[in-house]
Design a protein around this motif. Structure first.
Motif, PDB file in Angstrom:
ATOM      1  N   VAL A 153       0.858  -1.187   0.000  1.00  0.00           N
ATOM      2  CA  VAL A 153       0.000   0.000   0.000  1.00  0.00           C
ATOM      3  C   VAL A 153       0.891   1.232   0.000  1.00  0.00           C
ATOM      4  O   VAL A 153       2.078   1.170   0.324  1.00  0.00           O
ATOM      5  CB  VAL A 153      -0.945   0.032   1.219  1.00  0.00           C
ATOM      6  N   ALA A 154       0.306   2.364  -0.349  1.00  0.00           N
ATOM      7  CA  ALA A 154       1.042   3.625  -0.288  1.00  0.00           C
ATOM      8  C   ALA A 154       1.455   3.926   1.152  1.00  0.00           C
ATOM      9  O   ALA A 154       0.755   3.580   2.099  1.00  0.00           O
ATOM     10  CB  ALA A 154       0.179   4.754  -0.837  1.00  0.00           C
ATOM     11  N   ARG A 155       2.605   4.569   1.293  1.00  0.00           N
ATOM     12  CA  ARG A 155       3.131   4.897   2.620  1.00  0.00           C
ATOM     13  C   ARG A 155       2.103   5.667   3.462  1.00  0.00           C
ATOM     14  O   ARG A 155       1.940   5.409   4.657  1.00  0.00           O
ATOM     15  CB  ARG A 155       4.418   5.723   2.442  1.00  0.00           C
ATOM     16  N   GLU A 156       1.386   6.628   2.839  1.00  0.00           N
ATOM     17  CA  GLU A 156       0.416   7.421   3.594  1.00  0.00           C
ATOM     18  C   GLU A 156      -0.703   6.542   4.154  1.00  0.00           C
ATOM     19  O   GLU A 156      -1.205   6.778   5.252  1.00  0.00           O
ATOM     20  CB  GLU A 156      -0.175   8.517   2.699  1.00  0.00           C
ATOM     21  N   VAL A 157      -1.105   5.532   3.380  1.00  0.00           N
ATOM     22  CA  VAL A 157      -2.157   4.620   3.843  1.00  0.00           C
ATOM     23  C   VAL A 157      -1.652   3.785   5.015  1.00  0.00           C
ATOM     24  O   VAL A 157      -2.344   3.594   6.018  1.00  0.00           O
ATOM     25  CB  VAL A 157      -2.628   3.715   2.689  1.00  0.00           C
ATOM     26  N   SER A 158      -0.417   3.287   4.909  1.00  0.00           N
ATOM     27  CA  SER A 158       0.170   2.510   5.998  1.00  0.00           C
ATOM     28  C   SER A 158       0.280   3.345   7.269  1.00  0.00           C
ATOM     29  O   SER A 158      -0.070   2.885   8.364  1.00  0.00           O
ATOM     30  CB  SER A 158       1.552   1.998   5.590  1.00  0.00           C
ATOM     31  N   ASP A 159       0.747   4.592   7.128  1.00  0.00           N
ATOM     32  CA  ASP A 159       0.885   5.452   8.303  1.00  0.00           C
ATOM     33  C   ASP A 159      -0.459   5.675   8.981  1.00  0.00           C
ATOM     34  O   ASP A 159      -0.552   5.703  10.211  1.00  0.00           O
ATOM     35  CB  ASP A 159       1.491   6.802   7.899  1.00  0.00           C
ATOM     36  N   LEU A 160      -1.520   5.825   8.179  1.00  0.00           N
ATOM     37  CA  LEU A 160      -2.847   6.043   8.746  1.00  0.00           C
ATOM     38  C   LEU A 160      -3.336   4.806   9.492  1.00  0.00           C
ATOM     39  O   LEU A 160      -3.779   4.894  10.647  1.00  0.00           O
ATOM     40  CB  LEU A 160      -3.835   6.403   7.630  1.00  0.00           C
ATOM     41  N   LEU A 161      -3.248   3.641   8.845  1.00  0.00           N
ATOM     42  CA  LEU A 161      -3.787   2.424   9.441  1.00  0.00           C
ATOM     43  C   LEU A 161      -2.967   1.961  10.652  1.00  0.00           C
ATOM     44  O   LEU A 161      -3.520   1.603  11.690  1.00  0.00           O
ATOM     45  CB  LEU A 161      -3.839   1.315   8.388  1.00  0.00           C
ATOM     46  N   VAL A 162      -1.652   1.974  10.492  1.00  0.00           N
ATOM     47  CA  VAL A 162      -0.798   1.498  11.580  1.00  0.00           C
ATOM     48  C   VAL A 162      -0.753   2.524  12.713  1.00  0.00           C
ATOM     49  O   VAL A 162      -0.793   2.171  13.894  1.00  0.00           O
ATOM     50  CB  VAL A 162       0.620   1.200  11.057  1.00  0.00           C
ATOM     51  N   GLY A 163      -0.683   3.806  12.326  1.00  0.00           N
ATOM     52  CA  GLY A 163      -0.577   4.854  13.337  1.00  0.00           C
ATOM     53  C   GLY A 163      -1.797   4.955  14.225  1.00  0.00           C
ATOM     54  O   GLY A 163      -1.689   5.208  15.431  1.00  0.00           O
ATOM     55  N   THR A 164      -2.980   4.756  13.659  1.00  0.00           N
ATOM     56  CA  THR A 164      -4.207   4.845  14.457  1.00  0.00           C
ATOM     57  C   THR A 164      -4.554   3.516  15.117  1.00  0.00           C
ATOM     58  O   THR A 164      -5.377   3.476  16.030  1.00  0.00           O
ATOM     59  CB  THR A 164      -5.394   5.262  13.575  1.00  0.00           C
ATOM     60  N   GLY A 165      -3.957   2.424  14.624  1.00  0.00           N
ATOM     61  CA  GLY A 165      -4.274   1.108  15.161  1.00  0.00           C
ATOM     62  C   GLY A 165      -5.658   0.631  14.791  1.00  0.00           C
ATOM     63  O   GLY A 165      -6.155  -0.354  15.349  1.00  0.00           O
ATOM     64  N   SER A 166      -6.301   1.312  13.823  1.00  0.00           N
ATOM     65  CA  SER A 166      -7.690   0.990  13.499  1.00  0.00           C
ATOM     66  C   SER A 166      -7.818  -0.123  12.467  1.00  0.00           C
ATOM     67  O   SER A 166      -8.903  -0.665  12.272  1.00  0.00           O
ATOM     68  CB  SER A 166      -8.395   2.242  12.952  1.00  0.00           C
TER      69      SER A 166
END
Length: 307
Positions: free
Chosen positions: A250-263
């Motif tokens: 996935v795009a880095r921005e998508v990974s940061d969103l999903l992993v960063g929020t834990g959602s």
């Protein structure tokens, strides 16, 4: 001499657009609430005014001639402009500050469009915003048809680049996601060769993310993934990852969103190699006016791209 196009009326353009879209005169007539004989007369009148046939008849319906392709494209732009004018007028009557239509590939939508919309909402009075997240091919079609004000997209092969104003580009990086608790998350310094035999869920072949993954495998001298579920849906990807040991790029921005929020219930694999995609760009159509609100959102996106 009078320009033949100037003699056309709105009903002519509506019929051209409908026949080009549906490929059959009967379907176009139904779409426009016309009888088929009336549609036939209108099409004959249009071709007489233009001085050339606009469509070729064949066993499965009708397809535009070269002249018809030109007229169909301009019909889409004209009708799209009217639809946009109606939408903007409705927005003002409802007390909103206007409308804007933007398209983006997934990473760009998450990284730049979302923050820009938040900023716009702080400035404008209840703006009507429509965001289309899709592959670059679909976004470019929508832009050139007048359905979007601007896009964050790659330029697909075969596009008339002379019709485009390219404002700024951005290189996109990939991350590899797996479910939380995946066995590979216990490793460090993973390389692509360590993923041999893994199942994947990724875009279909020919799409930028899939191409980047396959090219990196070739460069590393290993076979590209063979066990691949093809999907461009992020929701489908997350659902599949949760119940398997598959991995997904996935795009880095998508990974940061999903992993960063834990959602998302996912984690990023600790890869040592950086995988880079071809850049996407902020693009609008030349000589195509956009609303003041769309212009402001474009400025806000551009500010973030160039920061």
């Amino acid at each position: 001499m009078t320009d033949p196009v100037s003699r056309l009326q709105l009903r002519h353009f509506r019929l051209i657009g409908a026949v080009a879209e549906h490929g059959q005169l009967s379907v176009a007539a139904d779409h426009l609430a016309m009888t088929q004989p009336a549609a036939s007369r209108t099409l004959a009148e249009t071709e007489r005014l233009i001085g050339a046939p606009l469509f070729e008849r064949h066993a499965k319906g009708m397809r535009p001639t070269p002249v018809g392709e030109v007229m169909a494209r301009h019909a889409r732009l004209l009708l799209g402009g009217l639809d946009q004018a109606e939408a903007e007028l409705g927005a003002f009557r409802a007390g909103r500050s206007g409308t804007v239509r933007v398209g983006a590939v997934t990473g760009a939508a998450v990284g730049f469009v979302v923050p820009a919309i938040r900023a716009l909402k702080r400035e404008a009075n209840n703006p009507a915003v429509r965001v289309e997240v899709a592959p670059s091919v679909d976004l470019m079609d929508s832009l050139l048809n007048g359905d979007l004000d601007f896009v964050l997209s790659r330029v697909p092969r075969g596009v008339e680049v002379g019709r485009l104003e390219v404002l700024h580009g951005r290189v996109e990086h990939l991350a590899l996601l797996a479910r939380s608790g995946h066995p590979l998350l216990r490793e460090t310094g993973l390389q692509l060769k360590d993923l041999a035999g893994c199942a994947w869920i990724a875009q279909k072949q020919g799409m930028p993310i899939r191409e980047a993954i396959e090219q990196r495998h070739v460069i590393a001298g290993i076979d590209p993934p063979q066990d691949v579920i093809e999907s461009s849906s992020l929701l489908m990807t997350l659902a599949y990852l949760h119940g398997s040991d598959a991995i997904s790029p996935v795009a880095r921005e998508v990974s940061d969103l999903l992993v960063g929020t834990g959602s998302g219930g996912v984690a990023e694999l600790p890869m040592t190699e950086r995988i880079t995609l071809s850049p996407y760009h902020l693009i609008r159509q030349k000589r195509m006016p956009i609303s003041p609100l769309a212009g402001r959102l474009l400025e806000l996106v551009l500010e973030r791209l160039t920061a």
